[in-house]
Design an enzyme around this catalytic site. Structure first.
Site, PDB file in Angstrom:
ATOM      1  N   ARG A 121     -26.695   9.109  13.740  1.00 32.68           N
ATOM      2  CA  ARG A 121     -26.284   9.554  15.347  1.00 32.68           C
ATOM      3  C   ARG A 121     -27.042  10.829  15.574  1.00 32.68           C
ATOM      4  NH1 ARG A 121     -20.517   7.365  16.893  1.00 32.68           N
ATOM      5  NH2 ARG A 121     -21.448   5.159  17.640  1.00 32.68           N
ATOM      6  N   LYS A 128     -12.021  -7.794  14.930  1.00 30.17           N
ATOM      7  CA  LYS A 128     -11.208  -7.603  16.075  1.00 30.17           C
ATOM      8  C   LYS A 128     -11.575  -8.477  17.092  1.00 30.17           C
ATOM      9  CE  LYS A 128     -11.814  -2.922  15.124  1.00 30.17           C
ATOM     10  NZ  LYS A 128     -13.109  -2.240  15.630  1.00 30.17           N
ATOM     11  N   GLY A 188     -21.791   0.015  14.340  1.00 38.10           N
ATOM     12  CA  GLY A 188     -20.195   0.206  13.579  1.00 38.10           C
ATOM     13  C   GLY A 188     -20.496  -0.632  12.322  1.00 38.10           C
ATOM     14  N   GLY A 204     -18.951   0.003  20.283  1.00 35.25           N
ATOM     15  CA  GLY A 204     -18.512  -0.478  21.615  1.00 35.25           C
ATOM     16  C   GLY A 204     -19.580  -0.609  22.853  1.00 35.25           C
TER      17      GLY A 204
HETATM   18  N1  LIG Z   1     -11.900 -12.235   6.426  1.00 41.01           N
HETATM   19  C1  LIG Z   1     -11.522 -10.783   6.756  1.00 41.01           C
HETATM   20  N2  LIG Z   1     -10.373 -10.419   6.773  1.00 41.01           N
HETATM   21  C2  LIG Z   1     -10.086  -9.013   7.047  1.00 41.01           C
HETATM   22  N3  LIG Z   1     -10.846  -8.308   7.476  1.00 41.01           N
HETATM   23  C3  LIG Z   1     -12.290  -8.606   7.582  1.00 41.01           C
HETATM   24  C4  LIG Z   1     -12.426  -9.890   7.244  1.00 41.01           C
HETATM   25  N4  LIG Z   1     -13.887  -9.793   7.510  1.00 41.01           N
HETATM   26  C5  LIG Z   1     -14.402  -8.757   7.742  1.00 41.01           C
HETATM   27  N5  LIG Z   1     -13.219  -8.005   7.919  1.00 41.01           N
HETATM   28  C6  LIG Z   1     -13.240  -6.446   8.132  1.00 41.01           C
HETATM   29  O1  LIG Z   1     -13.881  -6.255   9.640  1.00 41.01           O
HETATM   30  C7  LIG Z   1     -14.068  -5.004   9.532  1.00 41.01           C
HETATM   31  C8  LIG Z   1     -15.023  -4.867  10.716  1.00 41.01           C
HETATM   32  O2  LIG Z   1     -14.409  -5.389  11.947  1.00 41.01           O
HETATM   33  P1  LIG Z   1     -14.945  -4.793  13.330  1.00 41.01           P
HETATM   34  O3  LIG Z   1     -14.476  -5.472  14.169  1.00 41.01           O
HETATM   35  O4  LIG Z   1     -14.375  -3.327  13.414  1.00 41.01           O
HETATM   36  O5  LIG Z   1     -16.533  -4.799  13.100  1.00 41.01           O
HETATM   37  P2  LIG Z   1     -17.580  -4.087  13.851  1.00 41.01           P
HETATM   38  O6  LIG Z   1     -17.754  -4.570  15.260  1.00 41.01           O
HETATM   39  O7  LIG Z   1     -18.748  -4.012  12.961  1.00 41.01           O
HETATM   40  O8  LIG Z   1     -17.133  -2.588  13.940  1.00 41.01           O
HETATM   41  P3  LIG Z   1     -17.052  -1.509  15.117  1.00 41.01           P
HETATM   42  O9  LIG Z   1     -15.543  -1.460  15.368  1.00 41.01           O
HETATM   43  O10 LIG Z   1     -17.681  -0.339  14.785  1.00 41.01           O
HETATM   44  O11 LIG Z   1     -17.851  -2.307  16.454  1.00 41.01           O
HETATM   45  C9  LIG Z   1     -14.415  -4.489   8.343  1.00 41.01           C
HETATM   46  O12 LIG Z   1     -13.977  -3.224   7.711  1.00 41.01           O
HETATM   47  C10 LIG Z   1     -14.341  -5.649   7.377  1.00 41.01           C
HETATM   48  O13 LIG Z   1     -13.621  -5.364   6.015  1.00 41.01           O
HETATM   49  O1  LIG Z   2     -18.160   5.610  17.874  1.00 42.09           O
HETATM   50  C1  LIG Z   2     -18.241   5.215  18.908  1.00 42.09           C
HETATM   51  O2  LIG Z   2     -18.354   3.692  19.339  1.00 42.09           O
HETATM   52  C2  LIG Z   2     -18.558   5.976  20.124  1.00 42.09           C
HETATM   53  O3  LIG Z   2     -18.595   7.283  19.742  1.00 42.09           O
HETATM   54  C3  LIG Z   2     -17.207   6.029  21.243  1.00 42.09           C
HETATM   55  O4  LIG Z   2     -16.102   6.544  20.448  1.00 42.09           O
HETATM   56  P1  LIG Z   2     -14.703   6.062  21.165  1.00 42.09           P
HETATM   57  O5  LIG Z   2     -14.554   4.410  20.976  1.00 42.09           O
HETATM   58  O6  LIG Z   2     -13.702   6.763  20.687  1.00 42.09           O
HETATM   59  O7  LIG Z   2     -14.816   6.117  22.740  1.00 42.09           O
END
Ligand SMILES: Nc1ncnc2c1ncn2[C@@H]1O[C@H](COP(=O)(O)OP(=O)(O)OP(=O)(O)O)[C@@H](O)[C@H]1O
Ligand SMILES: O=C(O)[C@H](O)COP(=O)(O)O
Length: 393
Positions: free
Chosen positions: A36, A197, A350, A373
């Protein structure tokens, strides 16, 4: 983009307040991924070369309006200074008399990084008084924090109403790449949604069903879909409040004639550990006491094939618990398919970006968004407040 960018405005000799997203991962006091920071270099260098006085502001973590020592931006200033090859002054606060004095001392081309803006309760409340204090530091506002563009905070949105406000070059690039891809996608367009999530991904699945030809589901959120269809899922992750929504998506895909894929086979484990017992089962056959941790080999091969035959791929969220080696194959194969397909690949921030880095495939992707996000909300079709508030062309 219909918003003015830093290229559309005179910056020479001006005090420019640049909102960046230096919310980078730090372990044991060291930045573990400086992507970043590196991605904002074009904007910062542009401003330096054009004789601006550069005042950078960022958040870091979620300190909830209080000073948290471990969330200071000191390491970010050091890293930025190394990357720019020039000194970067660091303020211990983000507003106030001491900061004003540091700003007054800036010469054209100098760079000052303010302290974490979330140390102030007014930041996340978008308090007009704090926005005014930020605005008083500068003649011009540049928003380059795509990662925080979905937040209407004092330093991302409030300030934009008080002084001329334009986008930075990273913001412009992110909006242009994501906007072009989604408004007029090359087809077949495949969206891959994983992660854990369900709540956070529900809206994006909904909108991607409108836009994409194929939607591939993996990761922790797939079990909510399986349970909704009546399959046993053992201890797998599930959001019971979203079972109806999950069924709704399966129906929506049918109604729209879209291809909606759920895992056919699953890697299961009897614990969330590297040395847990593991097995591969068909959907519906997860025994009591076991949980799904990755997509199975049949699903991996199918998803890879679809990705290879796609012209545009948008990927958000890992296919399994990729942080643990025995459960990383699904995410690795999807990442490899994204890296080798001739289609245009966009990774939505992410954990998927972290996975691409981990498998040394990041430089083979066409675009890795700096927004987690923010890129999700963009793909959901929502307006980003940090962008909306900027001046129109
Ligand atoms: N089957 C599963 N059971 C539990 N956790 C899981 C499974 N598959 C993936 N994960 C977990 O999901 C996490 C990522 O989920 P998240 O929804 O935060 O994804 P992301 O969208 O890539 O991340 P961000 O929150 O940064 O957008 C990882 O840490 C991974 O280990
Ligand atoms: O890491 C992120 O997705 C951004 O820096 C925003 O952070 P926040 O979800 O704490 O607002």
């Amino acid at each position: 983009m219909n918003k003015k960018s830093v290229r559309d405005i005179e910056v020479s000799g001006k005090r420019v307040f640049v909102r960046v997203d230096f919310n980078v991962p730090v372990e044991d006091g060291k930045i573990t991924d400086d992507t970043r920071i590196r991605e904002t270099l074009p904007t910062i260098k542009y401003l330096i070369e054009n004789g601006a006085k550069v005042i950078l502001a960022s958040h870091m973590g979620r300190p909830k309006g209080q000073v948290v020592e471990s969330l200071r931006l000191t390491q970010a200033a050091e890293r930025l200074s190394e990357l720019l090859g020039k000194p970067v002054a660091k303020a211990d606060e983000a507003v106030g008399e001491a900061v004003k004095a540091q700003v007054d001392a800036l010469h054209n081309g100098d760079v000052l990084l303010l302290e974490n803006v979330r140390f102030y309760p007014g930041e996340e409340k978008n308090d007009p008084e704090l926005a005014k204090q930020f605005a008083e530091l500068a003649d011009l506002f540049v928003n380059d924090a795509f990662g925080a563009a979905h937040r209407a905070h004092a330093s991302t949105e409030g300030i934009a109403h008080l002084i001329p406000a334009v986008s930075g070059l990273l913001m412009e690039k992110e909006l242009s790449v994501l906007g072009k891809a989604l408004s007029n996608p090359e087809r077949p367009f495949t969206a891959i949604i994983g992660g854990s999530k369900v709540k956070d991904k529900i809206d994006v699945i909904d909108n991607l069903l409108n836009l994409a030809d194929n939607v591939l589901i993996g990761g922790g959120l797939s079990y909510t879909f399986m349970k909704a269809q009546g399959y046993e899922i053992g201890l797998s992750l599930c959001d019971d409040s979203k079972l109806d929504a999950a069924l709704g998506f399966i129906q929506k895909a049918k109604d729209l004639g879209k291809n909606f894929y759920l895992p056919e086979d699953i890697v299961i484990a009897d614990d969330f550990k590297v040395d847990a017992n593991k097995d591969i089962v068909e959907v519906g056959n997860i025994p009591d006491g076991w949980e799904g941790v990755d997509i199975g080999p049949k699903t991996r091969a199918k998803y890879a094939e679809i990705i290879k035959n796609s012209k545009l791929i948008v990927w958000n969220g890992p296919m399994g618990v990729f942080e643990l080696e025995p459960f990383s194959n699904g995410t690795r194969e999807v990442a490899e398919a994204c890296a080798t397909t001739e289609g245009y690949t966009i990774i939505g921030g992410g954990d998927s970006a972290a996975a691409a880095e981990k498998f040394h495939l990041a430089d083979k992707m066409d675009h890795i968004s700096t927004g987690g996000g923010a890129s999700l909300e963009f793909m959901e079709g929502k307006a980003l407040p940090g962008v909306v508030a900027l001046n129109d062309k």
